[in-house]
Design a protein around this motif. Structure first.
Motif, short mmCIF file in Angstrom:
data_model
loop_
_atom_site.label_atom_id
_atom_site.label_comp_id
_atom_site.label_asym_id
_atom_site.label_seq_id
_atom_site.Cartn_x
_atom_site.Cartn_y
_atom_site.Cartn_z
N SER A 9 -0.01 -8.03 3.56
CA SER A 9 0.64 -6.89 3.74
C SER A 9 1.17 -6.61 5.11
O SER A 9 1.40 -7.75 5.98
N ARG A 38 0.79 -1.29 0.14
CA ARG A 38 -0.12 -0.05 0.15
C ARG A 38 0.89 1.25 -0.23
O ARG A 38 0.30 2.34 0.31
N GLU A 60 1.60 -4.18 8.35
CA GLU A 60 1.02 -3.18 9.06
C GLU A 60 1.61 -2.93 10.22
O GLU A 60 2.54 -3.40 10.55
N ARG A 101 -4.81 -0.82 7.64
CA ARG A 101 -5.59 -1.70 6.65
C ARG A 101 -6.72 -2.15 7.22
O ARG A 101 -6.95 -2.50 8.46
#
Length: 153
Positions: free
Chosen positions: A114, A68, A116, A102
Motif C-alpha cells: 500500500s 484502500r 501510506e 494502515r
C-alpha cells in the motif's frame, strides 16, 4: 429521612463513577498503541513515484496491491473518500478530508502493498508517501522471513 437521601446520592454517585471508569478502560483498550514493525520499501514526497513503486513491488513480490481507496490530498497527504470520511459507509464521521493509517488502532499484522502517508505514524519524518509491504510484530520471525523474501528481489 435526610440520611436516606445522602446515602442514595452517594450510592448513585459511586455507580456513575464506576460506569465512567469502565467506559474509559474499554476506550483505552481499543485505542492502545501496539508496537509493530513496518516494512517500508520506499519513501518519497511524490505520490506518483510512490504509486509506481507500489505497483512494481506488488507484481514482483506477488502480493496484493491495496490502496484502500485513498487518494492524494494537498491538505493532509492522503484521504479516504467523502463517503468513508462522513461515515455513510457505516463508520465514524471523521470529517473530510480524513486519513486513517494502515494498522491504526490495534495494528493487525498484514501482508499487502500500500501507499501510506508518514504524518500519521508516530516517530516518522513528516511529509512522505511511504510504500508499505507489511506490518508485523516487533522483531518477529515473520518480519525476518518477509524481509529475506523482499531482499532476494
Amino acid at each position: 429521612m435526610n440520611f436516606n437521601k445522602i446515602a442514595s446520592f452517594c450510592l448513585l454517585s459511586c455507580l456513575m463513577l464506576m460506569c465512567c471508569i469502565n467506559k474509559a478502560s474499554a476506550q483505552d483498550k481499543y485505542n492502545t498503541e501496539v508496537p509493530k514493525d513496518i516494512i517500508i520499501l520506499r519513501s518519497t514526497k511524490d505520490y506518483k513515484s510512490a504509486l509506481a513503486t507500489a505497483k512494481q513491488a506488488a507484481t514482483r513480490l506477488h502480493k496484493k496491491l491495496d490502496l484502500r481507496g485513498l487518494t492524494p490530498d494537498k491538505k493532509i497527504g492522503l484521504t479516504m473518500s467523502k463517503a468513508d470520511c462522513f461515515g455513510s459507509g457505516g463508520g465514524d464521521d471523521l470529517g473530510y478530508p480524513c486519513y486513517q493509517a494502515r494498522g491504526d488502532g490495534n495494528a493487525f499484522n498484514d501482508n499487502y502493498i500500500s501507499v501510506e502517508y508518514s504524518d500519521a505514524y508516530k516517530g516518522f519524518a513528516k511529509g512522505y508517501y511511504i510504500v508499505v509491504a507489511a506490518i508485523t510484530d516487533v522483531k518477529s520471525t515473520d518480519m525476518k522471513a518477509q524481509l529475506a523474501g523482499i531482499n532476494k528481489l
